[in-house]
Design an enzyme around this catalytic site. Structure first.
Site, PDB file in Angstrom:
ATOM      1  N   CYS A  32       0.799  -1.238   0.000  1.00  0.00           N
ATOM      2  CA  CYS A  32       0.000   0.000   0.000  1.00  0.00           C
ATOM      3  C   CYS A  32       0.831   1.288   0.000  1.00  0.00           C
ATOM      4  CB  CYS A  32      -0.991   0.032   1.155  1.00  0.00           C
ATOM      5  SG  CYS A  32      -1.285  -1.514   1.970  1.00  0.00           S
ATOM      6  N   ARG A  53       6.456 -11.257   5.624  1.00  0.00           N
ATOM      7  CA  ARG A  53       5.892 -11.065   6.958  1.00  0.00           C
ATOM      8  C   ARG A  53       6.497 -12.083   7.904  1.00  0.00           C
ATOM      9  NH1 ARG A  53      -0.479 -10.078   5.440  1.00  0.00           N
ATOM     10  NH2 ARG A  53      -0.076  -8.317   4.039  1.00  0.00           N
ATOM     11  N   GLN A  95       1.244 -10.969  -3.347  1.00  0.00           N
ATOM     12  CA  GLN A  95      -0.156 -10.544  -3.330  1.00  0.00           C
ATOM     13  C   GLN A  95      -0.538 -10.042  -4.707  1.00  0.00           C
ATOM     14  OE1 GLN A  95      -0.026  -7.527  -0.194  1.00  0.00           O
ATOM     15  NE2 GLN A  95      -1.613  -8.688   0.854  1.00  0.00           N
ATOM     16  N   HIS A 142      -4.647  -1.018  -5.369  1.00  0.00           N
ATOM     17  CA  HIS A 142      -5.185   0.074  -4.569  1.00  0.00           C
ATOM     18  C   HIS A 142      -5.914   1.035  -5.485  1.00  0.00           C
ATOM     19  CE1 HIS A 142      -2.103  -1.720  -2.007  1.00  0.00           C
ATOM     20  NE2 HIS A 142      -2.965  -1.449  -1.046  1.00  0.00           N
ATOM     21  N   HIS A 172      -8.248  -1.053  -0.723  1.00  0.00           N
ATOM     22  CA  HIS A 172      -7.250  -2.106  -0.951  1.00  0.00           C
ATOM     23  C   HIS A 172      -8.032  -3.313  -1.427  1.00  0.00           C
ATOM     24  CE1 HIS A 172      -4.502  -0.427   2.349  1.00  0.00           C
ATOM     25  NE2 HIS A 172      -5.653   0.115   2.639  1.00  0.00           N
TER      26      HIS A 172
HETATM   27 ZN   LIG Z   1      -3.136  -2.317   0.759  1.00  0.00          ZN
END
Ligand SMILES: [Zn+2]
Ligand SMILES: [Zn+2]
Length: 677
Positions: A368, A397, A415, A419, A549
């Site tokens: 993001c 992560r 991912q 956005h 998102h």
């Molecule tokens: Zn995001």
């Protein structure tokens, strides 16, 4: 004020006037003895106010076992509970999903009964029902052995045969704490202290000589626990702290019938057969390398081919749907994470910082802030909105060592992130487009069933949420409107939104009926403010855009894991890494094999020829083990006729067809992303 007569409102709309103190079992018996014997517990709900259904949240599990129930909500009670006020009453039979939880928790008491009879020195923790069964935590210096578990199972059968009534008893809290303390029941002392208040009476359940601190409810007697199995043993530290004593958690499961129990184990066998970690190795799709570290995925050529097809499809769809593709770095200075707030709220989920010569850096846990920097890089006007930035972004992560699981829980993943920056007036159409897109993903990859959840805020807990009331109202209304206008059934979960905005989660249902959380569409009122995002509106003034998102695969790794299990490795033709396996019967058919291979490749197929000097059947078997959709076999006869003999996965030998005909049919299946062969 107590009344001598109370009104009981039944689900069919009828009302019964009964003396105060009447039990649900008596009412059931009065309706029909058959209903009475089929009833497990009763559900009571107040006559006025919301008749919310008690939630089965995992986090609330402990509290729900001990704490006082919310008076305004529906609650389950024992059939033997005396009714003292007007109420709505529903008799709950084994058809009701909540009845199974009651049964399983009762089975946990049966297990604890057996354990204390066999190993009286054991101290009790707690024994909740879980999604697939139950467990009970025990403390005992000597570890249980597999033989002990078998003995516990046998003793449980005896406890069930004794058909002991579950009865509820009360004791003053102080007395209960004193007793537990005296007996060294440190876990019970903890639970009573945590979940009850001074001066209260606390509730116990007794069956035979066994007694346990518990709020219930329970099935009427141990004889109702008909089909169960003690499964396994695991160690866990008391309260998850390594400094505390180690507990032994015994898992089990229980069902209302042997048939259900058998079906459960059949499902587990089927799930094991589909385990993506096993298939990943067998089909040479991916690996995790000890030398490189846990939770980091190596995509082998065949897995990488499937990933390429997934990614190509996703990028094409993004472009078709008005997104712009971007690429961003894997690391950034800590200052960025401070501005975004990750350094404060999310630090525990991030890789630790690394020091370079000019600053501290961190691997990115989310994309993001990067997309925001692209947005912010040039002035925006209302004409530029909505701006939709998409990226297949690698994020890292921190997951605790020992918690990783194949492709499903990892430390590095990709991912399919996007956005969307838009004006408030554009929210509804943007969310609708996201939902369409999510549906297209699921449908294309072969999932027909999914469940949708709308997580909203708790307006009474204003302090925990960023963004204005108007923003929240607008966002929730928009999400609501979109789902309603699309006639998508969904469950609203109040208080489950992130602090920065409401969201829609799409959970797909796989071939075994398991739910997988994948797609999410999430509002954000927080980051646009933190980064002071702006656009110049039609009015010439500066405004703050709204940010959405959204991720549809969620994680490419995880989605791949789900795909492997859903298809048990037998991928649809368009996704299969090798679509066609060629089996020349002998070496003299090598030239024809070259011709067939060239024709298939020319038509865009992924082909592998087995030119080894092996028996035909061995070659066919090897392709079949790789779950290759089509195996084409040919010898003199086929060569002379320009045909191939087709073996279709799952269907066997289909006879000879002209090569051109095979190609035409297979091309259609690929073009339509068909799951059929
Ligand atoms: Zn995001
Ligand atoms: Zn209990």
């Amino acid at each position: 004020m107590s009344k001598s007569t109370i009104s009981i409102h039944l689900p069919d709309g009828s009302v019964r006037e009964v003396p105060a103190g009447t039990t649900p079992l008596e009412i059931a018996n009065d309706i029909s003895p058959r209903l009475a014997s089929a009833s497990i517990v009763a559900r009571l709900s107040p006559l006025s106010g919301l008749s919310a259904v008690a939630s089965g949240e995992e986090s609330a599990e402990e509290a729900s076992m001990y704490a006082a129930p919310d008076a305004s909500a529906a609650r389950l009670v024992d059939l033997s509970t005396p009714l003292v006020q007007d109420t709505r009453l529903e008799l709950v039979t084994d058809k009701d999903p909540e009845a199974l939880k009651v049964l399983r928790h009762s089975a946990a008491h049966v297990m604890a009964t057996a354990v204390l009879e066999l190993f009286p020195e054991t101290k009790l923790g707690h024994g909740p029902a879980t999604e697939s069964g139950f467990f009970y935590d025990f403390y005992r210096e000597k570890p249980f052995t597999p033989e002990d578990l078998a003995e516990i199972q046998e003793r449980m059968i005896e406890v069930v045969e004794r058909d002991e009534k579950f009865t509820r008893e009360y004791e003053m809290r102080e007395k209960a704490l004193e007793d537990f303390d005296r007996h060294g029941d440190f876990m019970k002392t903890h639970f009573v202290t945590k979940f009850t208040h001074p001066g209260e009476e606390v509730s116990f359940y007794r069956n035979g000589h066994f007694i346990d601190f518990c709020r219930g409810p329970h099935v009427p007697s141990t004889g109702r626990v008909k089909a169960f199995k003690v499964l396994s043993l695991a160690g866990a530290y008391w309260l998850g702290d390594e400094k505390n004593p180690q507990l032994q958690r015994i898992y089990g499961t229980a069902f209302f019938s042997q048939k259900d129990l058998d079906a459960h184990f059949a499902r587990l066998d089927e799930a094991a057969r589909r385990d993506h970690r096993v298939l990943g190795k067998q089909l040479d799709l991916f690996s995790i390398q000890e030398l490189a570290g846990a939770g980091l995925i190596f995509w082998h050529p065949k897995g990488a081919m499937i990933r390429k097809i997934m990614e190509d499809w996703m990028r094409e769809e993004c472009l078709r749907r008005g997104y712009q593709l971007v690429y961003t770095p894997h690391v950034a200075r800590i200052n960025l994470w401070q501005t975004s707030g990750h350094e404060g709220f999310y630090a525990g989920n991030m890789f630790t910082p690394m020091e370079l010569d000019d600053a501290m850096y961190r691997m990115k846990p989310m994309n993001c802030p990067f997309h925001i920097l692209i947005y912010k890089n040039s002035p925006k006007s209302y004409r530029d909105l909505p701006a939709r930035y998409a990226e297949l972004g690698n994020v890292y992560r921190y997951e605790r060592s020992g918690t990783m699981h194949g492709l499903l829980r990892v430390r590095g993943f990709t991912q399919d992130d996007a956005h969307i920056f838009c004006m408030p007036s554009q929210i509804e159409s943007e969310v609708a487009a996201c939902i369409d897109f999510a549906e297209a993903v699921l449908k294309t990859f072969g999932f027909t069933e999914f469940k949708v959840e709308l997580s909203t805020w708790d307006p009474n807990d204003r302090a925990h949420y960023a963004g204005s009331d108007e923003n929240w109202d607008l966002a929730i209304r928009s999400l609501d409107n979109v789902l309603k206008s699309k006639s998508i059934p969904y469950k609203t979960i109040p208080g489950e939104a992130a602090f920065y905005g409401p969201k829609i989660d799409v959970k797909l249902v796989d071939v075994l009926g398991r739910l997988w959380q994948l797609s999410t569409v999430q509002f954000d009122f927080n980051l646009p403010a933190r980064f002071e995002l702006e656009y110049v509106g039609e009015d010439g003034e500066r405004h703050q855009p709204v940010m959405v998102h959204r991720a549809l695969f969620g994680s490419v790794e995880r989605f791949f894991g789900v795909l492997i299990e859903h298809y048990a490795g037998a991928f649809p033709l368009w996704l299969a890494p090798v679509q066609v396996g060629l089996v020349p019967i002998s070496e003299r058919h090598a030239a024809y094999a070259d011709k067939v291979e060239a024709a298939l490749k020319e038509a865009g197929f992924r082909v592998e020829t087995d030119a080894r000097n092996e028996k035909m059947n061995a070659k066919i078997r090897d392709f079949a083990n790789q779950k290759t959709p089509y195996i084409l076999v040919f010898g003199d006869k086929e060569e002379a006729a320009g045909t191939v003999s087709v073996r279709t996965r799952g269907k066997g030998d289909q006879g000879s067809v002209p090569l051109v005909e095979f190609i035409a049919k297979a091309k259609t299946l690929v073009a339509t992303q068909s799951t059929e062969l």
